[in-house]
Each structure stands twice: as C-alpha cells, then as structure tokens.
Design a protein around this motif. Structure first.
Motif, PDB file in Angstrom:
ATOM      1  N   TYR A  44      52.225  18.606  60.042  1.00 25.85           N
ATOM      2  CA  TYR A  44      52.115  20.051  59.894  1.00 25.85           C
ATOM      3  C   TYR A  44      50.788  20.502  60.501  1.00 25.85           C
ATOM      4  CZ  TYR A  44      55.902  20.124  56.358  1.00 25.85           C
ATOM      5  OH  TYR A  44      57.100  20.023  55.702  1.00 25.85           O
ATOM      6  N   VAL A  45      50.781  21.714  61.054  1.00 24.22           N
ATOM      7  CA  VAL A  45      49.554  22.294  61.601  1.00 24.22           C
ATOM      8  C   VAL A  45      48.894  23.130  60.511  1.00 24.22           C
ATOM      9  CG1 VAL A  45      48.565  23.806  63.346  1.00 24.22           C
ATOM     10  CG2 VAL A  45      50.463  22.285  63.943  1.00 24.22           C
ATOM     11  N   ARG A  46      47.629  22.829  60.230  1.00 19.73           N
ATOM     12  CA  ARG A  46      46.897  23.437  59.134  1.00 19.73           C
ATOM     13  C   ARG A  46      45.804  24.375  59.669  1.00 19.73           C
ATOM     14  NH1 ARG A  46      48.229  23.042  54.053  1.00 19.73           N
ATOM     15  NH2 ARG A  46      46.591  21.726  53.156  1.00 19.73           N
ATOM     16  N   PHE A  47      45.377  25.313  58.801  1.00 22.39           N
ATOM     17  CA  PHE A  47      44.419  26.339  59.228  1.00 22.39           C
ATOM     18  C   PHE A  47      43.575  26.778  58.045  1.00 22.39           C
ATOM     19  CE2 PHE A  47      43.402  30.867  59.319  1.00 22.39           C
ATOM     20  CZ  PHE A  47      42.746  31.005  60.540  1.00 22.39           C
ATOM     21  N   SER A  48      42.291  27.023  58.308  1.00 18.51           N
ATOM     22  CA  SER A  48      41.397  27.606  57.319  1.00 18.51           C
ATOM     23  C   SER A  48      40.436  28.539  58.036  1.00 18.51           C
ATOM     24  CB  SER A  48      40.620  26.506  56.571  1.00 18.51           C
ATOM     25  OG  SER A  48      39.699  27.069  55.650  1.00 18.51           O
ATOM     26  N   ARG A  49      39.892  29.509  57.303  1.00 16.14           N
ATOM     27  CA  ARG A  49      38.999  30.495  57.913  1.00 16.14           C
ATOM     28  C   ARG A  49      37.794  30.750  57.015  1.00 16.14           C
ATOM     29  NH1 ARG A  49      41.529  36.567  56.896  1.00 16.14           N
ATOM     30  NH2 ARG A  49      41.868  36.331  54.649  1.00 16.14           N
ATOM     31  N   SER A  50      36.712  31.195  57.647  1.00 10.88           N
ATOM     32  CA  SER A  50      35.548  31.674  56.925  1.00 10.88           C
ATOM     33  C   SER A  50      35.184  33.049  57.465  1.00 10.88           C
ATOM     34  CB  SER A  50      34.356  30.722  57.098  1.00 10.88           C
ATOM     35  OG  SER A  50      33.195  31.268  56.479  1.00 10.88           O
ATOM     36  N   ASP A  74      63.788  21.154  68.175  1.00  9.27           N
ATOM     37  CA  ASP A  74      64.890  21.304  69.132  1.00  9.27           C
ATOM     38  C   ASP A  74      65.440  19.958  69.583  1.00  9.27           C
ATOM     39  OD1 ASP A  74      64.803  24.351  69.613  1.00  9.27           O
ATOM     40  OD2 ASP A  74      62.721  23.707  69.824  1.00  9.27           O
ATOM     41  N   LEU A  75      64.621  18.920  69.545  1.00  7.95           N
ATOM     42  CA  LEU A  75      65.116  17.575  69.791  1.00  7.95           C
ATOM     43  C   LEU A  75      66.128  17.196  68.726  1.00  7.95           C
ATOM     44  CD1 LEU A  75      65.107  14.763  71.108  1.00  7.95           C
ATOM     45  CD2 LEU A  75      63.092  14.234  69.688  1.00  7.95           C
ATOM     46  N   LEU A  76      65.842  17.515  67.469  1.00 14.30           N
ATOM     47  CA  LEU A  76      66.789  17.208  66.401  1.00 14.30           C
ATOM     48  C   LEU A  76      68.102  17.944  66.593  1.00 14.30           C
ATOM     49  CD1 LEU A  76      64.614  17.163  63.152  1.00 14.30           C
ATOM     50  CD2 LEU A  76      65.324  15.255  64.590  1.00 14.30           C
ATOM     51  N   ARG A  77      68.018  19.217  66.979  1.00 13.91           N
ATOM     52  CA  ARG A  77      69.248  19.988  67.221  1.00 13.91           C
ATOM     53  C   ARG A  77      70.058  19.367  68.352  1.00 13.91           C
ATOM     54  NH1 ARG A  77      65.671  24.951  67.250  1.00 13.91           N
ATOM     55  NH2 ARG A  77      65.544  25.639  65.076  1.00 13.91           N
ATOM     56  N   PRO A  95      49.261  14.482  59.117  1.00 15.87           N
ATOM     57  CA  PRO A  95      50.410  13.581  59.168  1.00 15.87           C
ATOM     58  C   PRO A  95      51.264  13.681  57.916  1.00 15.87           C
ATOM     59  CG  PRO A  95      48.352  12.430  59.656  1.00 15.87           C
ATOM     60  CD  PRO A  95      47.990  13.762  59.105  1.00 15.87           C
ATOM     61  N   LEU A  96      52.559  13.446  58.077  1.00 16.89           N
ATOM     62  CA  LEU A  96      53.478  13.309  56.955  1.00 16.89           C
ATOM     63  C   LEU A  96      53.847  11.837  56.810  1.00 16.89           C
ATOM     64  CD1 LEU A  96      55.718  16.414  57.748  1.00 16.89           C
ATOM     65  CD2 LEU A  96      53.674  16.292  56.295  1.00 16.89           C
ATOM     66  N   ASP A  97      54.778  11.537  55.924  1.00 11.07           N
ATOM     67  CA  ASP A  97      55.086  10.137  55.643  1.00 11.07           C
ATOM     68  C   ASP A  97      55.755   9.432  56.819  1.00 11.07           C
ATOM     69  OD1 ASP A  97      54.013  10.167  53.084  1.00 11.07           O
ATOM     70  OD2 ASP A  97      55.875  10.880  52.177  1.00 11.07           O
ATOM     71  N   ALA A  98      56.653  10.110  57.516  1.00 15.82           N
ATOM     72  CA  ALA A  98      57.367   9.466  58.621  1.00 15.82           C
ATOM     73  C   ALA A  98      56.491   9.427  59.868  1.00 15.82           C
ATOM     74  CB  ALA A  98      58.662  10.216  58.915  1.00 15.82           C
ATOM     75  N   ARG A 122      59.410  23.971  58.030  1.00 14.75           N
ATOM     76  CA  ARG A 122      58.823  22.949  57.159  1.00 14.75           C
ATOM     77  C   ARG A 122      59.561  21.617  57.253  1.00 14.75           C
ATOM     78  NH1 ARG A 122      55.496  26.624  56.819  1.00 14.75           N
ATOM     79  NH2 ARG A 122      54.385  27.225  54.904  1.00 14.75           N
ATOM     80  N   GLN A 123      60.366  21.423  58.259  1.00 15.17           N
ATOM     81  CA  GLN A 123      61.040  20.144  58.405  1.00 15.17           C
ATOM     82  C   GLN A 123      60.005  19.033  58.594  1.00 15.17           C
ATOM     83  OE1 GLN A 123      64.802  20.258  60.953  1.00 15.17           O
ATOM     84  NE2 GLN A 123      63.705  22.063  61.693  1.00 15.17           N
ATOM     85  N   PRO A 124      60.281  17.836  58.095  1.00 19.63           N
ATOM     86  CA  PRO A 124      59.342  16.714  58.269  1.00 19.63           C
ATOM     87  C   PRO A 124      59.477  16.113  59.663  1.00 19.63           C
ATOM     88  CG  PRO A 124      61.236  15.995  57.009  1.00 19.63           C
ATOM     89  CD  PRO A 124      61.424  17.469  57.221  1.00 19.63           C
TER      90      PRO A 124
END
Length: 420
Positions: free
Chosen positions: A124-130, A174-177, A116-119, A147-149
C-alpha cells in the motif's frame, strides 16, 4: 516473475556489482514482501528536500518506522530523528523503493512510502503531512481507494506551484483482471491520485496506462505552465522497455501519452532503473535513463520539445564508453538556466558520483567531474537547489549522510561535449 538467470549476462553483472548499494540479492526481478520484518541495520535509502525557509529535511527508515530529521546548517548536523508512523509497520527500502519527503511552496511538508503486505510483491502507498513546520505529523493514511492485497508500490510524490500533491505508483489490479479473463497482460500499470487540500483528502485514483515496467521509479516534474509531467519505463510491443511521458491532469481530462525514448531495448524483465526528468522554462523535457543499445549498457540523455517532438537523438553520456565502468541511476535538475546531471559509476572496486553540467539547454555538456566516492554500500544520488547553490544529497555506509555543495565543481573553462 523472471529470475536473474533470465537476464542477459551484462544485466546480471550490473545487478551483482550494485547489489551492495541497497538490498540483498534476490531471485526475482521484483523484491518480495517484508511484512512483519524489521530492518537489521539502518537503511541507506534516503530522500531530502529544502523547505520554504531553506531548512533541510531528510527522511529514511529505521526499523519499522519512517523517520525525518532536519538541519539548519546544510546537513553538517541533523536533529534527532522524529517518527512519522507512531505504530510500527514494514517499509519498503529496497531497489527504487524508499520513503520520500517533499516541501510545498506554502510551507507544508509531505512524506510518502510503500508498505509491504504479507504476500510477495504487494503493498500500500502511505502518506503523512506536517502543516506546522515539521513539529507534528498526521496519522499515516493510504492514498488509494483500492485495498486489494496486490502491488501498489514504487510510489513517487511531487507538488506543483499551486500546492497540489501528486502521488503515482505501480499497480497490478489490471493484471489480476486480465488473468481472470484469461487475457495476456505484460507488466503492471501506472496509477496516480491528486490532493487539492494539502493532503487532507485524495481524489479517487486514475489509471494512466497499462503494461508498464514493474519496479522502476516514476519520475515527476512540473512544467512552466503548472502541469505535472510523469515519465516511466513502459512495455511497448515485443517487450521493448523504453519510456513514455504524460501530463497528469487534476480533473478527468483525457491523457495524451507520448513515447519518449527509442532505445528499442528488448528484455523480458525489469531492470530496476527508473528515469530522471527535468523541465526547463522553455518547456523542453530533459530525460536521462539506463538502457542497452547494441548489447552495451549505459546511461542516455535526450530531449523532447514542449509539444512532444524529439530534439535530436539519444546521447550515451556514461557507461559503455568506459571500459569496466558500470553506470546507473542518473538524476537531473533544472534551475537558473542550467541543467545538472549526476549518476553513480562503479569502477576499480569503488562507487563514485559523477557530474555533468549544461548551460545551453542540453546541447552541450561539460566533461564528467567526480564529486564523491565510497568503498562500501551507497544510496542513489539526489540533487537539491537552494539560494542559487546546487547540492548533492548522498548516503553511504562508510561516510553516513552527506550534503555536498557542487555549485563550483565544474571549472569555468571546462571542456564541452556535444549531445546528439
């Protein structure tokens, strides 16, 4: 946004009945931001996978950390949880959001989650690997270039037979556009990205389609030809919230999008119920989903041929046929010539997991068998396969994490019911 009061009476009742499963009650039909807030208690939202060697890996959120634990005894005991993100950050664990772990055929392990961001409603979608069998994990990255919020969340992750990683999510750029251009726009969009180097890098994201449901999970499944398929709840003309299906190309091949379900459910809100998808060796796409037909909520199953043609109609396999029962969150697994279908069902003040099985490609299914139950909160069910056995992965408040072998749960002489 649409409040619960804007949903029909049956939908409000269903949401209230299931409110204890994952998240507190809320006003909107999306869940808001949680930046800077740690979880007050351990989260139920859990995902599991078997790796190449048969070890079980389980991931969930503890406070502001995604953690992963392993088991060498089929879930009877779990190792000490290992933190994936060294630096604390908020993590979505409500509704159909959750950390996810998958195992690659080449032995790598991958984890994704939405931050989650502040609003409200952003992330953001996060990723990690092993790459060393879970001993160490890479520093988390954001998989999308945008990187838009805004909303980038409700991620799904899958790996194909060649080891390529596919990550999909719900996106509102695309909703914002459209709003800036004063154009109408319903819902959100489905975006995805692909990694062909074991998660070292991800290609620039591609939009699959505009105007999709805002908070339903996206189902991913590879077919026998090595293509990754995605199934999601779409917003068709007139606020019809049925499902659409597409192959996700690795390159810039144009999309071929197929309407997959035909419930004609008209609702101007998101039901927080994403679909399930499994593909059998003959290329048939098997789908299970929540919907409403003739004002009756329930769970439905249907099939599409390899070329996208419906095979028969939709079959209501749970929900409205049983007085007082409220069914939700189905999942499908195709393996060794059989189809396994489980779902949650709330009745008589407790939640249970029910199972049906088909050995003829979905034409006939066994009668429901109860696998487990609980009197408190619970997560959604997941099915896993290992060495010819089928397992239910399920976490509850009262019983904790359970991995249940359900291979022999269906009697050999079980009554069969024909699907339409």
């Amino acid at each position: 946004m649409h409040s619960i009061s804007q949903l029909s009476r049956w939908a409000a009742g269903l949401l209230l009945a299931l409110a204890s499963t994952l998240a507190p009650a809320h006003e909107g039909h999306e869940h808001g931001g949680m930046a800077g807030k740690a979880a007050a208690k351990p989260q139920l939202a859990t995902t599991a996978a078997f790796d190449k060697a048969g070890k079980l890996w389980v991931t969930w959120a503890e406070g502001q950390h995604v953690v992963v634990a392993s088991s060498d005894d089929l879930g009877k005991t779990l190792s000490k949880p290992q933190r994936i993100n060294p630096q604390p950050e908020p993590i979505y664990t409500d509704g159909e959001n959750r950390p996810k772990v998958i195992a690659s055929p080449d032995g790598a392990l991958y984890v994704s989650w939405s931050r989650p961001l502040d609003a409200p409603y952003t992330g953001y979608v996060r990723f990690s690997r092993s790459l060393d069998g879970g001993r160490t994990w890479s520093a988390p990255i954001i998989v999308h270039h945008d990187r838009q919020p805004i909303t980038h969340r409700f991620d799904s992750i899958a790996v194909d037979g060649a080891g390529r990683i596919f990550v999909t999510w719900i996106d509102k750029r695309d909703l914002l556009r459209a709003q800036a251009a004063k154009q109408p726009y319903d819902g959100a969009a489905v975006y995805y990205t692909v990694s062909t180097d074991r998660g070292a890098t991800f290609a620039p994201e591609r939009k699959v389609i505009d105007q999709t449901c805002e908070c339903c999970r996206i189902a991913l499944a590879p077919d026998a030809n090595g293509h990754m398929l995605a199934l999601w709840r779409n917003v068709f003309a007139g606020q019809i919230r049925d499902h659409a299906l597409a192959t996700l190309p690795v390159d810039n091949t144009p999309f071929a999008i197929t309407r997959a379900t035909f419930s004609e459910w008209r609702v101007d809100a998101c039901p927080h119920h994403g679909p399930a998808l499994a593909v059998t060796a003959d290329g048939v796409r098997h789908m299970a989903w929540f919907s409403v037909q003739q004002d009756k909520p329930g769970l439905f199953y249907s099939r599409l041929s390899a070329d996208g043609r419906p095979i028969g109609g939709a079959w209501a396999f749970a929900g409205s046929a049983q007085a007082g029962a409220q069914a939700s969150h189905p999942t499908l697994l195709a393996t060794d010539g059989a189809l396994w279908l489980v779902w949650k069902q709330f009745a008589d003040d407790h939640m249970q997991i029910l199972l049906r099985k088909s050995t003829d490609g979905g034409a006939h299914w066994t009668a429901p068998v109860s696998l487990a139950s609980t009197d408190g909160g619970s997560d959604h069910p997941q099915l896993l396969a290992r060495d010819g056995h089928i397992y239910l992965s399920w976490r509850t408040q009262a019983e904790g994490y359970r991995l249940i072998d359900v291979t022999s749960a269906v009697p050999a002489n079980a009554t069969l019911e024909a699907a339409l």
